[in-house]
Motif scaffolding. Structure first.
Motif, PDB file in Angstrom:
ATOM      1  N   ASP A  10     -88.952  17.700 -16.798  1.00 31.91           N
ATOM      2  CA  ASP A  10     -90.060  17.748 -17.775  1.00 31.91           C
ATOM      3  C   ASP A  10     -91.042  16.613 -17.530  1.00 31.91           C
ATOM      4  OD1 ASP A  10     -89.211  19.988 -19.137  1.00 31.91           O
ATOM      5  OD2 ASP A  10     -88.129  18.867 -20.686  1.00 31.91           O
TER       6      ASP A  10
ATOM      7  N   ARG B 109     -91.543  22.953 -15.509  1.00 32.32           N
ATOM      8  CA  ARG B 109     -91.120  22.898 -16.908  1.00 32.32           C
ATOM      9  C   ARG B 109     -90.317  24.149 -17.247  1.00 32.32           C
ATOM     10  NH1 ARG B 109     -96.046  22.105 -18.844  1.00 32.32           N
ATOM     11  NH2 ARG B 109     -96.023  19.896 -18.436  1.00 32.32           N
TER      12      ARG B 109
ATOM     13  N   ASP C 246     -86.198  24.667 -18.368  1.00 24.96           N
ATOM     14  CA  ASP C 246     -85.677  25.497 -19.463  1.00 24.96           C
ATOM     15  C   ASP C 246     -84.614  26.470 -18.951  1.00 24.96           C
ATOM     16  OD1 ASP C 246     -87.184  24.318 -21.402  1.00 24.96           O
ATOM     17  OD2 ASP C 246     -88.808  25.792 -21.312  1.00 24.96           O
TER      18      ASP C 246
ATOM     19  N   ARG D  81     -81.463  24.643 -18.398  1.00 24.28           N
ATOM     20  CA  ARG D  81     -80.776  24.358 -19.670  1.00 24.28           C
ATOM     21  C   ARG D  81     -79.993  25.572 -20.148  1.00 24.28           C
ATOM     22  NH1 ARG D  81     -85.953  21.755 -20.740  1.00 24.28           N
ATOM     23  NH2 ARG D  81     -85.611  19.511 -20.849  1.00 24.28           N
TER      24      ARG D  81
END
Lengths: 206, 761
Positions: free
Chosen positions: B103, B381, B385, B388
């Motif tokens: 990020d 970015r 995600d 994650r």
């Protein structure tokens, strides 16, 4: 996620970018624009000190071709899949936030108009005269929040009025808190970018 | 409010203090209180590099023009203008990135760079077009997520690399990740690693056979091995020393067949001390460990290191991390589960090349194949995600300029593919001939000669269209491209390697690439290729088609491409490319006179050439062509094992090239080597006419050194190096000839004092 938040401080904001969009019935490719950007360097067609052309046409989104400059970059941009031209200001500008927004907008509209007028394209390119995006590439001074939008409006609204000659704009903020502060402004009144340019380059009194 | 205020204690104290010091040095430099060279090394040690055109000069296609930066004479290093954009290298040890770090990198690319993150061949991240005034804030924001740029460049220990699939690999001896991490932490800022003449590169590999760690091309390379003593298995490393690519590549030498894990850090410290004490300091061109090892011999180097090791005061950090090893390991986000759904056809195509089954059942590694190593801020970015959701918190960058997601539950692979597809990150063809490695080249590197990225993009475009139709043996080949001979694109260890050169044709300069064959990607970069000839840049796709086509037609059984090129021989390979070397006149086809992806006329070809000069140039070109033939013949003799003959030919090539250059001033030069060297020294070396703007007189020294030695070498490695040196001498001669003919600029002074040209809008 590592979002840090500070209160907006737009009085000092300098890293402003403005994007205008290619109309749905025309297009422009990296192959088209790379020689044009090189020519702009040769002829000094745009303001400031252009340095080089960076080709990122292999990326499906984001910047596609950059005319890298000292004061700012002109970008053929495909962020979120929407094709347009963007001017990313890097070096400080004089004046109030409203003055700086106007200056950056003038840079990108002038560049878009040069592309509209370029005879080297097989089919002419047209840009939308009723839509513009304002991006703050500075998370310290302009976090992506409603608070920032509130602080921006007094400088943005006169610019939009000047752009279109009316006040009928819909302004919305893209909400991902990690993304840069990005505001889309759309008006129902259609117009050419040529007319927009004429209004933007009238005297500074508004 | 500043980033320093906002981040506060998020920045670790030690890192914050270092960045404060760096910021003070920037301020002092602005006040003129720090010497240019000192400041350059200061910023380089923090990863803040110069970038192309930062000397205030650029060829815009019509000639070299000044770039009038508004710097008022302020510089950030010799011949480096303050306001010119630079490159920030960000060290990512073993390529390991957390999602929070991803990020932050995305944010930094947007705010300070051009919105693009670039993965390098050393698992680093690079941001381009960064202003030096922005670097302290950029570094603080990195420090807040645990990244330091310290020693990302300069004469330091560079990023420690390791296999990107360490810990999940089916073939590894053990996971080398904690050793790479410990080495990085131990050496970062270590007092014994601060006084090198050049950089020092360390790599760890989990096995001998695969390429992931590329141990063979490192100053210090370690391959995981075990041995059993008294029934107890002990971990250790097979250690190699003195490898390196660069202009004159050296294959690493075996240093120790089994070095216990306890000895890795003290040995690195001892090597650092020996390198700092005995390594070359004045001549950068010969300052890497490889030259010291070659000079001393590996046995003497080993003796010195062991002697140094024995004299070191014990340091608990040498082994403290070993206590943590039993607890080391990544946690999977989800319980492993086998794939149940065949997925879409797009998924199947992607999974054939981009998915690797882990040794842990039910899990896989997915490779995100990045074109030219690039991804946009938005993509990075988005990838954070995806990581994650599918794997937890970490990904790894690879030396092939890709990113891998480890610990993907196999049953999640189709869903992962869909999400990557939405981000534009589901490009198939990872680790194939269409997944090309390229250094920045002329796009941003000051040393680039031809457009490595432009060529790579074109080859990827052409190869991607036919990837499914290619023979498997061709599909698995690797292409690696460098913009110059320095090999940042690792062209030496590729199946098909290319590096940028230029040629002088009819009053114009034409971009070319040397074709490098005989390299090995496997076996940790197990063999280095050699150049077989320069081909115009626009003809390189034909080179790839012809060579791979012939490989398919004439391959014997399961013969490897490397074995095929050895069997066929360089003479035959060169012959099949001979017609591609022809460059049509400028008035017939201008396409040859610009580079891939760049419409500018390459160089400046508008200077008239008089009849007399033209004739002399012809004589020179004749000699250069003869020299090219000799150096190629030298390669053939090397291949056949006649090292003495190869040495003599390489030396002869340098003499002939030097003679050709002398003819531009003194047509009656004889064939006597002493006279050639003497005249060359007087006319081109002492006068600095031959000097490269970056390398100075380095290439001339290759000739002088060989001339000083009366007998040819009968050593394979030494002969191989001489051939490389002869090739570089020839390239320098071509460049010098072009400068003399007015097609390339001489090294110009900086123009930073010129006023800006801002006009009112």
């Amino acid at each position: 996620m590592n979002v840090v938040s500070s209160a907006p401080d737009l009085a000092n904001l300098q890293r402003i970018a403005i994007k205008v969009f290619v109309s749905a019935d025309s297009t422009i490719t990296a192959r088209d624009v790379i020689p044009v950007f090189h020519r702009w360097i040769q002829t000094g067609a745009v303001n400031g000190l252009p340095i080089d052309v960076a080709n990122y046409s292999h990326l499906p989104t984001g910047p596609c071709v950059l005319l890298v400059g000292h004061e700012g970059h002109y970008v053929l941009d495909r962020t979120e899949g929407r094709l347009g031209v963007q001017y990313n200001r890097k070096q400080p500008l004089e004046g109030s936030l409203a003055d700086r927004l106007l200056s950056v907008t003038r840079h990108v509209v002038r560049a878009a108009r040069l592309l509209e007028a370029d005879a080297s394209f097989s089919t002419p390119v047209r840009f939308l005269g009723n839509e513009v995006e304002i991006i703050a590439q500075d998370r310290l001074l302009a976090p992506n929040s409603d608070e920032t939008l509130v602080e921006l409006r007094p400088a943005l609204d006169p610019l939009l009025t000047r752009w279109s000659g009316n006040t009928d704009w819909t302004v919305s903020r893209k909400s991902d808190p990690r993304a840069p502060f990005r505001v889309a402004a759309v008006t129902k009144a259609t117009d050419t970018l040529e007319n927009v340019e004429a209004r933007l380059f009238e005297s500074n009194n508004y | 409010m500043t980033w320093k205020d906002l981040l506060g204690e998020r920045v670790p104290t030690a890192l914050g203090r270092e960045i404060d010091t760096y910021e003070n040095q920037i301020a002092l430099k602005r006040l003129g209180k720090i010497d240019d060279k000192v400041f350059a090394e200061t910023r380089l040690r923090r990863g803040a590099y110069g970038q192309r055109y930062d000397n205030g000069q650029r060829n815009d296609g019509t000639g070299v023009k000044p770039l009038p930066f508004p710097s008022n004479g302020q510089t950030k290093g010799p011949d480096t203008i303050w306001d010119a954009p630079g490159m920030q290298r960000i060290k990512i040890p073993f390529g390991g990135l957390t999602t929070a770090q991803m990020d932050t990198l995305a944010d930094l690319a947007e705010e300070y760079s051009d919105g693009v993150c670039h993965i390098t061949t050393r698992q680093d991240v690079q941001l381009h077009y960064v202003h030096i005034d922005d670097t302290p804030s950029l570094m603080r924001r990195l420090a807040a997520v645990g990244i330091t740029t310290r020693e990302a460049c300069g004469n330091t220990v560079r990023n420690v690399t390791a296999c990107p699939i360490a810990g999940v690999c089916r073939d590894e001896t053990f996971d080398v990740t904690p050793y790479a991490l410990a080495s990085m932490r131990f050496l970062l800022g270590h007092p014994d690693a601060q006084d090198f003449g050049r950089k020092f590169k360390v790599a760890f590999s989990g096995c001998r056979d695969h390429a992931c760690g590329l141990v063979n091309m490192h100053d210090f390379g370690a391959i995981a091995v075990t041995r059993t003593t008294d029934g107890v298995e002990q971990r250790g490393f097979e250690v190699y020393i003195g490898g390196g690519l660069g202009a004159v590549p050296h294959e690493a030498k075996p240093f120790e067949s089994f070095m216990s894990e306890e000895e890795i850090l003290p040995t690195l410290q001892a090597i650092s001390r020996v390198f700092a004490r005995l390594g070359e300091k004045r001549n950068r061109a010969r300052a890497r460990v490889k030259f010291l090892v070659a000079q001393l011999g590996v046995n003497e180097f080993r003796r010195l290191v062991r002697e140094e090791r024995d004299s070191l005061a014990a340091d608990e950090r040498w082994t403290a991390y070993l206590n943590e090893l039993p607890r080391y390991g990544e946690q999977a986000l989800k319980t492993g589960r086998p794939l149940e759904d065949a997925g879409s056809s797009a998924y199947q195509t992607w999974s054939r090349t981009n998915v690797y089954r882990q040794r842990q059942p039910g899990y896989a590694v997915a490779t995100v194949s990045l074109p030219l190593g690039d991804l946009s801020s938005g993509q990075l970015r988005g990838l954070a995600d995806v990581a994650r959701r599918f794997v937890g918190d970490t990904v790894r960058a690879t030396v092939e300029q890709n990113i891998v997601l480890r610990w993907v539950r196999e049953s999640d692979l189709p869903a992962l593919h869909s999400e990557l597809e939405a981000l534009g990150l589901a490009r198939p063809g990872a680790a194939t001939i269409a997944d090309i490695t390229a250094c920045p080249g002329t796009d941003t590197c000051k040393l680039g000669i031809a457009s490595s990225r432009g060529l790579a993009a074109e080859l990827e475009r052409q190869l991607a269209k036919q990837i499914d139709a290619l023979e498997p043996a061709v599909r698995e080949l690797r292409i690696k491209i460098s913009g110059c001979f320095n090999s940042c694109g690792q062209h030496h260890i590729s199946d098909l390697g290319f590096y940028g050169v230029s040629r002088h044709v009819g009053g114009h300069v034409v971009p070319h690439f040397q074709v490098v064959l005989g390299g090995k990607w496997v076996e940790n970069g197990g063999a280095y290729g050699l150049a077989i000839g320069a081909i115009p840049a626009k003809k390189i796709p034909d080179v790839v088609r012809r060579i791979t086509g012939r490989f398919v037609e004439e391959r014997r059984g399961s013969e490897s491409f490397y074995d095929f090129t050895i069997r066929i021989g360089k003479r035959a390979l060169r012959e099949m490319l001979e017609d591609l070397t022809t460059v049509p006149p400028h008035e017939v086809d201008t396409a040859y006179y610009s580079d891939w992806g760049d419409p500018r006329e390459f160089g400046i070809g508008d200077m008239g050439i008089g009849e007399c000069a033209g004739e002399v140039v012809s004589l020179t070109e004749f000699d250069l062509a003869g020299a090219e033939s000799q150096v190629f013949e030298a390669q053939l003799q090397l291949e056949e094992g006649d090292f003495g003959h190869a040495d003599t030919l390489a030396y002869g090539a340098m003499l002939q090239a030097a003679k050709g250059l002398i003819k531009t001033e003194f047509v009656d030069i004889s064939d006597d080597p002493d006279q050639i060297v003497s005249e060359f020294r007087t006319r081109f070396f002492d006068s600095k006419v031959f000097f490269d703007r970056f390398a100075g007189g380095k290439f001339a020294q290759y000739l002088f050194r060989r001339h000083a030695r009366s007998d040819p070498s009968d050593d394979a490695s030494a002969t191989r190096r001489l051939i490389e040196e002869a090739q570089l001498f020839l390239e320098a001669t071509h460049a010098c000839q072009a400068r003399l003919a007015g097609q390339l600029p001489a090294a110009p002074p900086p123009t930073s004092a010129l006023p800006p040209t801002e006009r009112p809008s």
